[in-house]
Design a protein around this motif. Structure first.
Motif, PDB file in Angstrom:
ATOM      1  N   VAL A 142      -4.722 -41.113  50.114  1.00  0.00           N
ATOM      2  CA  VAL A 142      -3.665 -40.338  50.470  1.00  0.00           C
ATOM      3  C   VAL A 142      -2.597 -41.061  51.487  1.00  0.00           C
ATOM      4  N   ARG A 143      -3.260 -41.678  52.552  1.00  0.00           N
ATOM      5  CA  ARG A 143      -2.446 -42.430  53.328  1.00  0.00           C
ATOM      6  C   ARG A 143      -1.641 -43.576  52.879  1.00  0.00           C
ATOM      7  N   ALA A 144      -2.548 -44.082  51.614  1.00  0.00           N
ATOM      8  CA  ALA A 144      -1.724 -45.381  51.087  1.00  0.00           C
ATOM      9  C   ALA A 144      -0.523 -44.978  50.168  1.00  0.00           C
ATOM     10  N   LEU A 145      -0.905 -43.806  49.749  1.00  0.00           N
ATOM     11  CA  LEU A 145       0.362 -43.030  48.972  1.00  0.00           C
ATOM     12  C   LEU A 145       1.534 -42.783  49.750  1.00  0.00           C
ATOM     13  N   VAL A 146       1.522 -42.595  51.088  1.00  0.00           N
ATOM     14  CA  VAL A 146       2.672 -42.425  51.974  1.00  0.00           C
ATOM     15  C   VAL A 146       3.359 -43.716  52.000  1.00  0.00           C
ATOM     16  N   GLU A 147       2.939 -44.809  51.703  1.00  0.00           N
ATOM     17  CA  GLU A 147       3.652 -46.085  51.886  1.00  0.00           C
ATOM     18  C   GLU A 147       4.623 -46.323  50.555  1.00  0.00           C
ATOM     19  N   ARG A 187      11.982 -41.627  55.750  1.00  0.00           N
ATOM     20  CA  ARG A 187      11.221 -42.345  56.841  1.00  0.00           C
ATOM     21  C   ARG A 187      12.008 -43.017  57.834  1.00  0.00           C
ATOM     22  N   GLU A 188      13.356 -43.083  57.806  1.00  0.00           N
ATOM     23  CA  GLU A 188      14.168 -43.389  58.464  1.00  0.00           C
ATOM     24  C   GLU A 188      14.965 -42.536  59.691  1.00  0.00           C
ATOM     25  N   GLY A 189      14.869 -41.201  59.388  1.00  0.00           N
ATOM     26  CA  GLY A 189      15.731 -40.344  60.048  1.00  0.00           C
ATOM     27  C   GLY A 189      16.966 -40.157  59.382  1.00  0.00           C
ATOM     28  N   GLY A 190      17.474 -38.642  59.621  1.00  0.00           N
ATOM     29  CA  GLY A 190      19.164 -38.751  59.191  1.00  0.00           C
ATOM     30  C   GLY A 190      19.010 -38.361  57.610  1.00  0.00           C
ATOM     31  N   ARG A 196       6.796 -40.879  63.990  1.00  0.00           N
ATOM     32  CA  ARG A 196       5.771 -41.156  64.940  1.00  0.00           C
ATOM     33  C   ARG A 196       4.317 -41.205  64.265  1.00  0.00           C
ATOM     34  N   GLY A 197       4.095 -41.442  63.217  1.00  0.00           N
ATOM     35  CA  GLY A 197       2.893 -41.399  62.707  1.00  0.00           C
ATOM     36  C   GLY A 197       2.460 -40.219  61.972  1.00  0.00           C
ATOM     37  N   ALA A 198       3.265 -39.250  61.760  1.00  0.00           N
ATOM     38  CA  ALA A 198       2.721 -38.084  61.348  1.00  0.00           C
ATOM     39  C   ALA A 198       3.896 -37.403  60.339  1.00  0.00           C
ATOM     40  N   LEU A 199       3.332 -36.724  59.352  1.00  0.00           N
ATOM     41  CA  LEU A 199       4.148 -35.995  58.090  1.00  0.00           C
ATOM     42  C   LEU A 199       4.502 -34.740  58.833  1.00  0.00           C
ATOM     43  N   TYR A 200       5.835 -34.437  58.535  1.00  0.00           N
ATOM     44  CA  TYR A 200       6.545 -32.959  58.856  1.00  0.00           C
ATOM     45  C   TYR A 200       7.301 -32.527  57.679  1.00  0.00           C
ATOM     46  N   GLY A 201       7.355 -31.104  57.649  1.00  0.00           N
ATOM     47  CA  GLY A 201       8.172 -30.583  56.931  1.00  0.00           C
ATOM     48  C   GLY A 201       9.780 -30.785  57.443  1.00  0.00           C
ATOM     49  N   HIS A 202      10.829 -30.777  56.768  1.00  0.00           N
ATOM     50  CA  HIS A 202      12.083 -31.095  57.383  1.00  0.00           C
ATOM     51  C   HIS A 202      12.371 -30.068  58.315  1.00  0.00           C
ATOM     52  N   ARG A 203      12.405 -28.928  58.110  1.00  0.00           N
ATOM     53  CA  ARG A 203      12.805 -27.819  59.249  1.00  0.00           C
ATOM     54  C   ARG A 203      12.178 -27.959  60.608  1.00  0.00           C
ATOM     55  N   LEU A 204      10.747 -28.117  60.368  1.00  0.00           N
ATOM     56  CA  LEU A 204      10.016 -27.993  61.561  1.00  0.00           C
ATOM     57  C   LEU A 204      10.266 -29.318  62.264  1.00  0.00           C
ATOM     58  N   HIS A 205      10.336 -30.612  61.546  1.00  0.00           N
ATOM     59  CA  HIS A 205      10.901 -31.701  62.383  1.00  0.00           C
ATOM     60  C   HIS A 205      12.106 -31.697  63.134  1.00  0.00           C
ATOM     61  N   ARG A 206      13.047 -31.001  62.482  1.00  0.00           N
ATOM     62  CA  ARG A 206      14.453 -30.800  63.135  1.00  0.00           C
ATOM     63  C   ARG A 206      14.172 -29.970  64.608  1.00  0.00           C
TER      64      ARG A 206
END
Length: 637
Positions: free
Chosen positions: A100-105, A115-118, A127-137
């Motif tokens: 699963v971690r390999a899939l993220v790449e 992966r880049e922001g924006g 920061r090494g963690a997976l978010y949903g867009h709304r919660l990240h914002r």
């Protein structure tokens, strides 16, 4: 749920011909609904073509499902590294965490992963963690706003008349410091356990602010739920305040939510006019709503958040209040002395001491007032009832009941704790009169009597569904069946509730002014034009509102038993805490502590002793990046 964009939740093509059985079992184990599956599939379908690469399509589906499940468990993000987070949840779903971690790449995920922001994508890697867009914002913006507000200079030392600090009770030094801090700072955090005097602090802050010239209409009081707002109003009503002071409201009411437009009228561009905003039960507020609140409070206003950081956090993602308290020592006030300990009777003292024993592993910042014995030893021992010995009905007791004994316990609970009011059956058959929204004056004390008795005891469960009569739904169904079997309470065949039964709202109804978690009773109400109907009556800020039951049916549940989460902000004389017969990841110290501290006289725990001890030793983990985002500034104590 957060991950899918509002217009991209529909899967363009089926990603998997059949959902793996292990995934379905994992959702059950995590207490999540199967409705997450089409949401996750909808996200995955925008990154993968199952016909050309079924393996990658399956992986994208799984990744979206893991993030959604993590949000359902209260995480704002899933860390990629470490024993918990993504690895832990992947294992629950029967998948290899390394794969699963390999899939993220995999760059093919770029269609759904930022992966880049924006970039506007349903998933975000930060920061090494997976978010949903709304919660990240929300998390990133909230951290910036908190740091900006907390960094504002304090106001001058307030001059507080000594009488305010002594009446109706003489405040301790730590309470006095909290009052001064709340009057000086633009953001104040006040945290303490039961009986540490948070209500007394609010009363003193209000009286001091009014004495200093703050207009009553420039003050706002709020709590996350209608039940918590009602309790806040009741507690504050014990002392006469300015008649112009607004009553406590729910946060949605304070921010003036418009459901038809899915927006709040108060925000950064149209802030509240208040100069002082006080919010109780802040531990119940999730990340998104807390961010909305902070945006709506103008920069020059004072915002005070009160709560118990050791209670269960919000139902929705985040552990915002605890993150704030831990990360920002300069603006927090820790209340360590339980004043109730001195005032309580023997039963109340035993509950407080036992709850402190449960909470001991996280009490690194407060002195301990109880001996070092274990949960079942010493002065505050939780008393184990064995061999079918009944509960005595005071202090803290525990019994391990099989299904037959559990049914017998419930059959005793109904006539005593629910229907034990003298003349109960006659009183619920009374026809209450409400004309043009105004109750007959003689009916108000009758309603108060029924609701006071109804709210003196409650069964609280760890899980919504559990075998052997250990879940909310199973207990409610059992007790409902007992009422129905009498055949004397159901007046309409199309209703699922009987006369006098307690019910719970499961969604916010802004038009009617009743909210998710509000509790009512099924009663007979006469209106204009004669005749009467079976209505739902809810207590609302010192009075009552009645609504026709039919239109609300799909948003009502029985409330003989509640989840521990639904009981937050409430206080009962007697609580029965029911744990499942098998270990579950939801059984934590925070859940047990929250349930026990709802009671003032009696806690009756139904659980295996070893499972209860394991729950008290297990700390709830909620993954969040908020504390780390608040760390750039080192706040001196």
């Amino acid at each position: 749920m957060d991950v899918p964009e509002t217009k991209t939740v529909r899967s363009r093509t089926p990603v998997l011909p059949e959902v793996p059985p292990a995934w379905l079992k994992a959702l059950v184990a995590c207490n999540q609904e199967a409705a997450l599956l089409p949401l996750a599939e909808g996200v995955a379908s925008f990154a993968a073509d199952p016909a050309s690469d079924p393996g990658f399509a399956r992986g994208a589906y799984l990744l979206a499902l893991l993030v959604l499940t993590g949000q359902g468990l209260g995480h704002t993000c899933l860390p990629l590294d470490g024993p918990e987070g993504l690895d832990d949840l992947a294992g629950v779903f029967g998948e290899d965490p390394a794969q699963v971690r390999a899939l993220v790449e995999d760059p093919r995920l770029d269609a759904i992963l930022d992966r880049e922001g924006g970039r506007r994508r349903p998933l975000v890697l930060d920061r090494g963690a997976l978010y949903g867009h709304r919660l990240h914002r929300a998390e990133r913006g909230f951290a910036e706003r908190v740091l900006a507000r907390a960094g504002l200079p304090d106001g001058p030392e307030p001059e507080i008349p000594e009488a305010i600090l002594r009446e109706p009770m003489d405040l301790t030094e730590e309470q006095r410091q909290a009052v001064r801090a709340g009057l000086r700072r633009k953001l104040s955090l006040i945290t303490g356990g039961p009986g540490t005097g948070k209500t007394s602090i609010v009363l003193a802050i209000l009286q001091a602010a009014l004495a200093a010239g703050t207009p009553p209409e420039a003050i706002r009081l709020a709590a996350p739920t209608g039940k918590a707002a009602n309790r806040m109003a009741k507690d504050l009503g014990r002392v006469a305040l300015s008649p112009g002071l607004p009553m406590p409201r729910t946060l949605h009411g304070l921010l003036d939510y418009v459901p038809s437009q899915e927006r709040y009228r108060h925000h950064a561009g149209n802030p509240l006019s208040a100069d002082l905003v006080i919010v109780d039960e802040a531990s119940m507020i999730d990340l998104v709503l807390m961010d909305r609140l902070l945006q709506a409070v103008k920069p020059e206003a004072r915002l005070i958040l009160l709560g118990d950081k050791d209670q269960l956090p919000s139902v929705d993602p985040g552990c915002v209040f605890k993150d704030l308290v831990v990360s920002l020592p300069r603006i927090r006030s820790l209340l360590t002395r339980s004043l109730r300990m001195k005032l309580a009777d023997a039963a109340g003292r035993a509950i407080l001491l036992a709850s402190r024993k449960v909470n001991r592993p996280v009490q690194t910042d407060r002195p301990m007032e109880e001996p070092e014995e274990g949960l079942f030893e010493g002065e505050a021992a939780i008393r184990i009832r064995e061999g079918g010995e009944p509960f005595q009905g005071s202090m803290v007791e525990l019994a391990d009941l099989d299904m037959a004994a559990m049914a017998a316990f419930l059959d005793r609970w109904l006539p005593v704790q629910v229907e034990g009011l003298d003349g109960f059956h006659d009183k619920i058959r009374h026809v209450f009169t409400c004309l043009d929204g105004t109750w007959d004056p003689g009916d108000l004390p009758r309603l108060k009597e029924l609701f006071d008795y109804q709210n003196q005891a409650r069964i609280l469960c760890a899980l919504k569904h559990a075998p052997d009569l250990r879940g909310v739904h199973e207990i409610n169904a059992h007790l409902h069946g007992k009422v129905q079997a009498r055949g004397d309470g159901k007046l309409r065949k199309d209703l699922d509730f009987s006369l006098g039964e307690p019910v719970l709202m499961t969604r916010n109804d802004y038009r009617r002014g009743i909210f998710n978690g509000d509790q009512g009773l099924m009663l007979l109400v006469a209106r204009e034009g004669g005749g009467h109907t079976l209505d739902v009556v809810f207590p609302v800020l010192g009075s009552y509102k009645a609504f026709a039951a039919g239109p609300l049916l799909k948003h009502l549940e029985l409330a003989y038993a509640l989840s521990v989460h639904k009981a937050q902000g409430a206080e009962y004389r007697t609580v029965a805490l029911v744990l499942p017969t098998r270990p579950n990841r939801l059984l934590t110290r925070e859940l047990v502590y929250t349930a026990m501290t709802r009671a003032t006289h009696s806690v009756q725990i139904i659980a295996r002793p070893e499972l209860f001890r394991a729950a008290a030793d297990a700390s709830l983990v909620r993954h969040s990046g908020l504390a780390a985002r608040l760390s750039p500034i080192q706040w001196a104590p």
